[in-house]
Motif scaffolding. Structure first.
Motif, PDB file in Angstrom:
ATOM      1  N   PRO A 101       0.672  -1.282   0.050  1.00 13.06           N
ATOM      2  CA  PRO A 101      -0.071   0.026  -0.106  1.00 13.06           C
ATOM      3  C   PRO A 101       0.793   1.211   0.100  1.00 13.06           C
ATOM      4  N   TYR A 102       0.371   2.410  -0.556  1.00 17.22           N
ATOM      5  CA  TYR A 102       0.954   3.605  -0.863  1.00 17.22           C
ATOM      6  C   TYR A 102       2.300   3.649  -1.602  1.00 17.22           C
ATOM      7  N   ALA A 103       2.592   2.709  -2.228  1.00 16.62           N
ATOM      8  CA  ALA A 103       4.115   2.270  -2.858  1.00 16.62           C
ATOM      9  C   ALA A 103       4.153   3.459  -3.876  1.00 16.62           C
ATOM     10  N   ARG A 104       3.313   4.210  -4.309  1.00 15.16           N
ATOM     11  CA  ARG A 104       3.603   5.245  -5.341  1.00 15.16           C
ATOM     12  C   ARG A 104       4.266   6.444  -4.529  1.00 15.16           C
ATOM     13  N   GLN A 105       3.768   6.734  -3.231  1.00 19.27           N
ATOM     14  CA  GLN A 105       4.344   7.763  -2.500  1.00 19.27           C
ATOM     15  C   GLN A 105       5.758   7.378  -1.772  1.00 19.27           C
ATOM     16  N   ASP A 106       6.763   7.104  -2.639  1.00 17.89           N
ATOM     17  CA  ASP A 106       7.886   6.676  -2.228  1.00 17.89           C
ATOM     18  C   ASP A 106       9.131   7.848  -2.077  1.00 17.89           C
ATOM     19  N   LYS A 107       8.829   8.856  -2.343  1.00 17.53           N
ATOM     20  CA  LYS A 107       9.700  10.065  -2.372  1.00 17.53           C
ATOM     21  C   LYS A 107       9.052  11.504  -2.605  1.00 17.53           C
ATOM     22  N   LYS A 108       9.646  12.455  -2.141  1.00 16.04           N
ATOM     23  CA  LYS A 108       8.912  13.710  -2.399  1.00 16.04           C
ATOM     24  C   LYS A 108       9.385  14.342  -3.523  1.00 16.04           C
ATOM     25  N   GLY A 109       7.926  14.751  -4.501  1.00 15.68           N
ATOM     26  CA  GLY A 109       8.089  15.097  -5.798  1.00 15.68           C
ATOM     27  C   GLY A 109       8.149  16.514  -5.619  1.00 15.68           C
ATOM     28  N   ARG A 110       7.700  17.159  -4.602  1.00 16.01           N
ATOM     29  CA  ARG A 110       7.403  18.625  -4.509  1.00 16.01           C
ATOM     30  C   ARG A 110       7.676  18.719  -2.853  1.00 16.01           C
ATOM     31  N   GLY A 111       7.885  20.044  -2.449  1.00 17.21           N
ATOM     32  CA  GLY A 111       8.116  20.312  -1.136  1.00 17.21           C
ATOM     33  C   GLY A 111       6.855  20.042  -0.121  1.00 17.21           C
ATOM     34  N   ARG A 112       6.900  19.720   0.980  1.00 19.35           N
ATOM     35  CA  ARG A 112       5.959  19.556   1.864  1.00 19.35           C
ATOM     36  C   ARG A 112       5.069  18.385   1.597  1.00 19.35           C
ATOM     37  N   GLU A 113       5.444  17.462   0.788  1.00 16.41           N
ATOM     38  CA  GLU A 113       4.835  16.112   0.594  1.00 16.41           C
ATOM     39  C   GLU A 113       5.304  15.181   1.368  1.00 16.41           C
ATOM     40  N   PRO A 114       4.438  14.208   1.623  1.00 17.08           N
ATOM     41  CA  PRO A 114       4.772  12.955   2.665  1.00 17.08           C
ATOM     42  C   PRO A 114       5.483  11.959   1.896  1.00 17.08           C
ATOM     43  N   ILE A 115       6.319  11.051   2.521  1.00 15.63           N
ATOM     44  CA  ILE A 115       6.576   9.781   2.061  1.00 15.63           C
ATOM     45  C   ILE A 115       5.867   8.574   2.648  1.00 15.63           C
ATOM     46  N   SER A 116       4.600   8.444   2.057  1.00  7.70           N
ATOM     47  CA  SER A 116       3.783   7.717   2.898  1.00  7.70           C
ATOM     48  C   SER A 116       4.072   6.061   2.926  1.00  7.70           C
ATOM     49  N   ALA A 117       4.753   5.658   1.549  1.00  5.20           N
ATOM     50  CA  ALA A 117       5.350   4.435   1.733  1.00  5.20           C
ATOM     51  C   ALA A 117       6.394   4.023   2.862  1.00  5.20           C
ATOM     52  N   ARG A 118       7.190   4.953   3.545  1.00  5.75           N
ATOM     53  CA  ARG A 118       7.994   4.857   4.393  1.00  5.75           C
ATOM     54  C   ARG A 118       7.065   4.631   5.707  1.00  5.75           C
ATOM     55  N   LEU A 119       6.194   5.518   5.674  1.00  5.40           N
ATOM     56  CA  LEU A 119       5.031   5.515   6.756  1.00  5.40           C
ATOM     57  C   LEU A 119       4.455   4.240   7.102  1.00  5.40           C
ATOM     58  N   VAL A 120       4.259   3.451   5.953  1.00  5.35           N
ATOM     59  CA  VAL A 120       3.401   2.299   6.195  1.00  5.35           C
ATOM     60  C   VAL A 120       4.507   1.192   6.622  1.00  5.35           C
ATOM     61  N   ALA A 121       5.588   1.304   6.258  1.00  2.00           N
ATOM     62  CA  ALA A 121       6.794   0.458   6.748  1.00  2.00           C
ATOM     63  C   ALA A 121       6.825   0.555   8.258  1.00  2.00           C
ATOM     64  N   ASP A 122       6.904   1.869   8.741  1.00  3.35           N
ATOM     65  CA  ASP A 122       7.227   2.336   9.997  1.00  3.35           C
ATOM     66  C   ASP A 122       5.797   1.481  10.905  1.00  3.35           C
ATOM     67  N   LEU A 123       4.752   1.629  10.169  1.00  7.28           N
ATOM     68  CA  LEU A 123       3.548   1.036  10.825  1.00  7.28           C
ATOM     69  C   LEU A 123       3.438  -0.335  11.164  1.00  7.28           C
ATOM     70  N   PHE A 124       3.999  -0.904  10.006  1.00  3.76           N
ATOM     71  CA  PHE A 124       4.057  -2.418  10.265  1.00  3.76           C
ATOM     72  C   PHE A 124       4.919  -2.955  11.321  1.00  3.76           C
ATOM     73  N   LYS A 125       6.199  -2.137  11.396  1.00  2.45           N
ATOM     74  CA  LYS A 125       7.243  -2.324  12.303  1.00  2.45           C
ATOM     75  C   LYS A 125       6.794  -2.140  13.734  1.00  2.45           C
ATOM     76  N   THR A 126       6.075  -1.019  13.823  1.00  5.53           N
ATOM     77  CA  THR A 126       5.548  -0.703  15.318  1.00  5.53           C
ATOM     78  C   THR A 126       4.477  -1.670  15.683  1.00  5.53           C
ATOM     79  N   ALA A 127       3.760  -2.105  14.822  1.00  2.00           N
ATOM     80  CA  ALA A 127       2.716  -2.935  15.078  1.00  2.00           C
ATOM     81  C   ALA A 127       3.255  -4.433  15.607  1.00  2.00           C
ATOM     82  N   GLY A 128       4.708  -4.624  15.121  1.00  5.19           N
ATOM     83  CA  GLY A 128       4.983  -5.974  15.712  1.00  5.19           C
ATOM     84  C   GLY A 128       5.763  -6.723  14.581  1.00  5.19           C
ATOM     85  N   ALA A 129       5.794  -6.316  13.204  1.00 11.56           N
ATOM     86  CA  ALA A 129       5.910  -7.371  12.127  1.00 11.56           C
ATOM     87  C   ALA A 129       7.439  -7.167  12.241  1.00 11.56           C
ATOM     88  N   ASP A 130       8.041  -8.681  12.013  1.00 14.31           N
ATOM     89  CA  ASP A 130       9.280  -9.008  11.864  1.00 14.31           C
ATOM     90  C   ASP A 130       9.860  -8.732  10.412  1.00 14.31           C
TER      91      ASP A 130
END
Length: 326
Positions: A101-130
Motif C-alpha cells: 500500500p502507498y507504494a507510489r508515494q515513495d519520495k518527495k516530488g515537491r516540497g511538503r509532500e509525505p513519503i507515505s510508503a515509508r510511513l506504512v513500513a514504520d506502521l508495520f514495524k511498530t505494530a510488531g511485524a518482523d
C-alpha cells in the motif's frame, strides 16, 4: 505444490484478512495447510476487531492481506492483525502484502509532500511485524524503508512465460510505458530471448493524480508485437494512451502485461476498448466480476507466494526463486 517439512521446534500458521480470501485459500492449498480461523468484524462506527480462534503462541505466523479499495480499511485491519498476533505471543510475524500500500508515494516530488510508503513500513514495524513479503514494488528503494528483512518477489517471470507461450518472440518488442521502468523492461527482454526495447515518452502534471499524456514511441515497433509492461494499472489512462501511440507507430499487435490490477474506474472500460489484443495481470488484488472483460487473463501468484513463505519458514533462500535477482 510446496511441501511443508515438519519441524518439532516451530509451526507455520497462515492467516488472511478479509480483503482477498480467495488468494489466501489458494496459498494455503499450495502449502497443504488450513488457514488460521480468525474472528474479524466491523463495529457500527467503523472500528475493526480481529481475534484468532486458536492459539498462536510460539508459532511462525504469516499474515496475508491485499489492498483493494477501500485501501485504508484493509491497511488498518492488517495492523490490528499484527498487533493481535504479537499480543498472543507469536514467535515471528511476517506480513504478506502482495500489493504494497502507498507504494507510489515513495519520495518527495515537491516540497511538503509525505513519503507515505515509508510511513506504512514504520506502521508495520511498530505494530510488531518482523518481516515483509511483497511483490513488484513500485520502486525497489521501498525495501529500505522497513527496519527488517523484506522479500521482494517478481511477477514478470510468470507473466513473461505466459506471453512467451502465446507469441513468436522473434517478432516481439518489449515496451516500457515510461523511462522509469526501462530496467524492468530489460529483464523482460532477457526472459523473452533478447527482444528489442522501446519506451513511450509521456508527460505528467504532478498536481493531478492518475493523469499522464502519452506522446511518442522511442524504439522500433512497426510491424511487431509490442509487449507493453507496467507494475500496476490503476485507472488505465496511461496504458490506454500508450496503446494508441504504439498503434499509430505501426505496431502489429499490443499485449499489455502488469502485475497489479488496481482497476479503479473507468479502467476496465478503457482497457476493453483500447485496442490491445490481450491484457494479462496477476491476482495480487481481487478483480470483481464487473471489472472483468473478454480479453483479460488473470494468472495466479499463489504458487510463488507459497514457495516464498515456505523458504522463509525454513530459513531458506527466497533469492533462489528468481535466479539470484531478488
Amino acid at each position: 505444490m510446496s511441501e511443508i517439512r515438519h519441524n518439532v521446534d516451530k509451526e507455520l500458521v497462515l492467516a488472511s484478512g478479509r480483503a482477498h480470501p480467495e488468494l489466501a485459500a489458494e496459498v494455503a492449498k499450495e502449502l497443504g495447510i488450513e488457514l488460521l480461523p480468525l474472528n474479524a468484524y466491523d463495529f457500527a462506527n467503523g472500528e475493526i476487531y480481529v481475534r484468532s480462534d486458536e492459539s498462536v503462541r510460539g508459532k511462525d505466523v504469516f499474515l496475508l492481506q491485499s489492498y483493494p479499495a477501500p485501501l485504508n480499511n484493509w491497511l488498518m485491519e492488517q495492523l490490528i492483525m499484527i498487533d493481535s498476533m504479537k499480543r498472543a505471543s507469536a514467535r515471528r510475524i511476517t506480513v504478506v502484502a502482495p500489493f504494497y500500500p502507498y507504494a507510489r508515494q515513495d519520495k518527495k516530488g515537491r516540497g511538503r509532500e509525505p513519503i507515505s510508503a515509508r510511513l506504512v513500513a514504520d506502521l508495520f514495524k511498530t505494530a510488531g511485524a518482523d518481516r515483509v513479503i511483497t511483490t513488484d514494488l513500485h520502486t525497489a528503494q521501498i525495501q529500505g524503508f522497513f527496519d527488517g528483512p523484506v522479500d521482494h518477489l517478481f511477477g514478470f517471470p510468470l507473466l513473461a512465460d505466459y506471453i512467451k507461450s502465446k507469441v513468436d518472440v522473434s517478432e516481439v518488442t518489449v515496451v516500457s510505458p515510461d523511462t522509469g521502468r526501462v530496467r524492468v523492461a530489460e529483464q523482460w527482454a532477457d526472459r523473452l530471448g533478447g527482444a528489442p526495447l522501446a519506451f513511450v515518452h509521456k508527460s505528467r502534471d504532478l498536481t493531478v493524480p492518475n493523469q499522464a499524456e502519452s506522446k511518442t514511441v522511442v524504439g522500433q515497433v512497426e510491424g511487431r508485437t509490442a509487449i507493453l509492461i507496467d507494475d500496476m494499472i490503476d485507472t488505465g489512462g496511461t496504458i490506454a494512451g500508450a496503446v494508441r501511440v504504439l498503434k499509430e507507430a505501426g505496431a502489429k499487435d499490443v499485449i499489455i502485461a502488469a502485475t497489479h490490477a488496481v482497476f479503479s474506474d473507468p479502467a476496465a472500460q478503457r482497457l476493453a476498448d483500447c485496442g490491445a489484443r490481450e491484457v494479462v495481470v496477476t491476482n495480487t488484488l481481487p478483480i470483481p466480476e464487473e471489472k472483468r472483460f473478454e480479453n483479460l487473463t488473470v494468472l495466479s501468484i499463489a504458487p510463488m507466494l507459497a514457495r516464498a513463505i515456505s523458504e522463509v519458514f525454513h530459513d531458506g533462500s527466497v533469492t533462489n526463486l528468481f535466479d539470484g535477482r531478488a
